[in-house]
Design an enzyme around this catalytic site. Structure first.
Site, PDB file in Angstrom:
ATOM      1  CG  ASP A  48      -1.402   5.358   3.642  1.00 37.31           C
ATOM      2  OD1 ASP A  48      -1.463   5.427   2.395  1.00 37.31           O
ATOM      3  OD2 ASP A  48      -2.305   5.764   4.393  1.00 37.31           O
ATOM      4  CB  THR A  89      -8.443  11.315  -1.493  1.00 37.70           C
ATOM      5  OG1 THR A  89      -8.043  10.730  -0.278  1.00 37.70           O
ATOM      6  CG2 THR A  89      -9.729  12.093  -1.295  1.00 37.70           C
ATOM      7  CG  HIS A  93      -9.470   4.242   2.651  1.00 37.58           C
ATOM      8  ND1 HIS A  93      -8.362   4.912   3.133  1.00 37.58           N
ATOM      9  CD2 HIS A  93     -10.542   4.909   3.149  1.00 37.58           C
ATOM     10  CE1 HIS A  93      -8.752   5.924   3.887  1.00 37.58           C
ATOM     11  NE2 HIS A  93     -10.072   5.951   3.911  1.00 37.58           N
ATOM     12  CG  HIS A 153      -0.721   6.712  -1.752  1.00 39.54           C
ATOM     13  ND1 HIS A 153      -1.912   6.655  -2.453  1.00 39.54           N
ATOM     14  CD2 HIS A 153      -1.002   6.285  -0.502  1.00 39.54           C
ATOM     15  CE1 HIS A 153      -2.879   6.231  -1.648  1.00 39.54           C
ATOM     16  NE2 HIS A 153      -2.355   5.998  -0.449  1.00 39.54           N
ATOM     17  CE1 TYR A 201      -8.604   6.603  -0.248  1.00 42.50           C
ATOM     18  CE2 TYR A 201     -10.092   8.313   0.526  1.00 42.50           C
ATOM     19  CZ  TYR A 201      -8.963   7.544   0.713  1.00 42.50           C
ATOM     20  OH  TYR A 201      -8.215   7.718   1.831  1.00 42.50           O
ATOM     21  CG  HIS A 242      -1.958   1.054   1.258  1.00 47.46           C
ATOM     22  ND1 HIS A 242      -3.314   0.778   1.241  1.00 47.46           N
ATOM     23  CD2 HIS A 242      -1.858   2.400   1.309  1.00 47.46           C
ATOM     24  CE1 HIS A 242      -3.993   1.916   1.281  1.00 47.46           C
ATOM     25  NE2 HIS A 242      -3.132   2.913   1.328  1.00 47.46           N
ATOM     26  N   GLY A 267      -2.569  12.304  -1.255  1.00 49.10           N
ATOM     27  CA  GLY A 267      -3.004  13.600  -0.714  1.00 49.10           C
ATOM     28  C   GLY A 267      -3.893  14.393  -1.646  1.00 49.10           C
TER      29      GLY A 267
HETATM   30 ZN    ZN Z   1      -6.199   4.744   2.549  1.00 51.75          ZN
END
Ligand code: ZN
Length: 410
Positions: free
Chosen positions: A303, A119, A215, A83, A150, A81, A88
């Site tokens: 994360d 997101t 999530h 990014h 998401y 997981h 952000g």
């Molecule tokens: Zn998350």
């Protein structure tokens, strides 16, 4: 393709091997990016032969010997997981997090990465994510990604989650689809079952994990939707993988009940304050072990590159910090300090992840497996990292930096 290097036999001597199970002091022989043999130090006569004709191989074959000095040798960590494009953006475009540098992964001991969108699945795209996976592979790591983000309809390249899993080699499932969060698309049970079904069938058609990586937000609905999905459909429990389940204490209890039903749960190694209604990853692991749950059904991810935002009751972001893959080795050291067996905490960032996500040849020190390895010093800091048989970090120094990455200041 990874970078080229001179072919040679690499022998790691005098290593305390955790495969993740402890094997004691061993020598590990590596060639062609794979582990060829593991020999107990007491029985390593052929491995310690001083001539380059060890193993009866042709003379002239370059052999590199490295004395591990008794340090712990473990499989490279798998961060499922991260990014990789940066996460952000919850307080405008200026709060989009930049992508982590290549050495942010390597110096953290991470040799396999599963990237994802969060997101912001509007200004960030699946194409950009796939390019991020290719970039990591070009530089010498192993990488995959979750498709989507998401929201619904999911962000994809081919138009469907099932199509992305089947047609795009790097895509192993869908994620991070958000539930119980004010930022989610407020999924219904029907939405949930359709996506999980697409993951499951897409995985079958392409021999991949086909997992739905979910999530979890702070919402009181918690894992209700996953329970309802398990109660009402034929989809195997392993398809549903909730993450961030240590963010609320009651949520972790709910997750434990799902692990008992066969779901694989993922906890996040984010910082937790003493007075917070959350469990740190190491405490969550300790509780999991104490609860006697299936040892393989838990993993920890970082994360990394993601924003760790705080919101007020109106959904306005009040503060943020950024996740880093370094939280994985820190978690490991703290888990051991709490009395959690090293090999159990290690399996949550190596073998458990590889097996659930069907990353063949990853996550274990075993002949035939990828030579993705790292050495930890006494304090649990990452000292050396090897990926596909190549040194990426030696003596805590990153030997390879991203193309545009600045030299670290010393
Ligand atoms: Zn998350």
């Amino acid at each position: 393709m990874a970078m080229q290097s001179t072919p040679r036999l690499l022998i790691l001597e005098n290593a305390s091997v955790y495969a993740p199970e402890p094997l004691g002091l061993c020598s590990v022989v590596i060639a062609g990016g794979r582990i060829l043999a593991i020999a107990p130090a007491s029985d390593a006569g052929c491995l310690t032969a001083s001539s380059d004709s060890a193993f009866g191989l042709p003379t002239g074959l370059p052999i590199e010997r490295f004395d591990c000095g008794g340090q712990r040798l473990t499989p490279g960590f798998i961060d499922a997981h991260a990014h990789i494009t940066g996460g952000g953006g919850e307080d405008g475009a200026s709060t989009k997090v930049p992508p982590p540098w290549f050495s942010d992964f390597t110096t953290a001991g991470v040799t396999s990465v599963v990237g994802l969108l969060g997101t912001d699945d509007v200004t960030r795209t699946t194409a950009e994510l796939l390019a991020g996976v290719r970039a990591l592979k070009e530089m010498g790591l192993s990488a995959w990604c979750w498709t989507g983000g998401y929201h619904l309809p999911p962000t994809t390249l081919t138009g469907t989650i099932r199509g992305d899993i089947v047609h795009l080699d790097a895509v192993i499932g869908a994620g991070e689809i958000a539930i119980s969060d004010h930022r989610s698309s407020q999924l219904t049970l029907e939405d949930m079952l359709r996506i999980a079904g697409d993951c499951h069938v897409g995985g079958m058609l392409s021999r991949k994990a086909g997992v739905m990586h979910l999530h979890l937000g702070d919402g009181s609905r918690g894992l209700e939707l996953i329970r309802a999905a398990l109660d009402s459909a034929e989809i195997p429990a392993r398809v549903f993988q909730p993450t961030h389940v240590n963010r609320r204490r009651a949520l972790l209890d709910e997750a434990f009940a799902l692990a008992e039903r066969g779901c694989h749960i993922d906890i996040t190694a984010f910082p937790v304050a003493d007075d917070e209604d959350a469990y740190s990853a190491e405490v969550a692991l300790q509780r999991y072990l104490a609860a006697g749950l299936p040892p393989a059904n838990i993993s920890v991810s970082s994360d990394g590159g993601g924003c760790l935002p705080e919101f007020d009751e109106h959904g306005k972001m009040t503060s943020m910090s950024v996740g880093r893959s370094h939280s994985l080795h820190q978690m490991l050291a703290r888990a051991v300090a709490l009395g959690v067996p090293f090999e159990f905490a290690l399996s949550a960032i190596t073998s458990n992840v590889a097996e659930h996500l069907r990353l063949a040849g990853k996550g274990r020190i075993r002949p035939g497996f990828a030579a993705d390895l790292l050495l930890l010093d006494e304090a649990g800091e990452v000292d050396c990292v090897i990926a596909d048989g190549e040194w990426l970090v030696k003596g805590k120094e990153a030997l390879r930096l991203g193309v545009f990455e600045p030299e670290p200041s010393r």
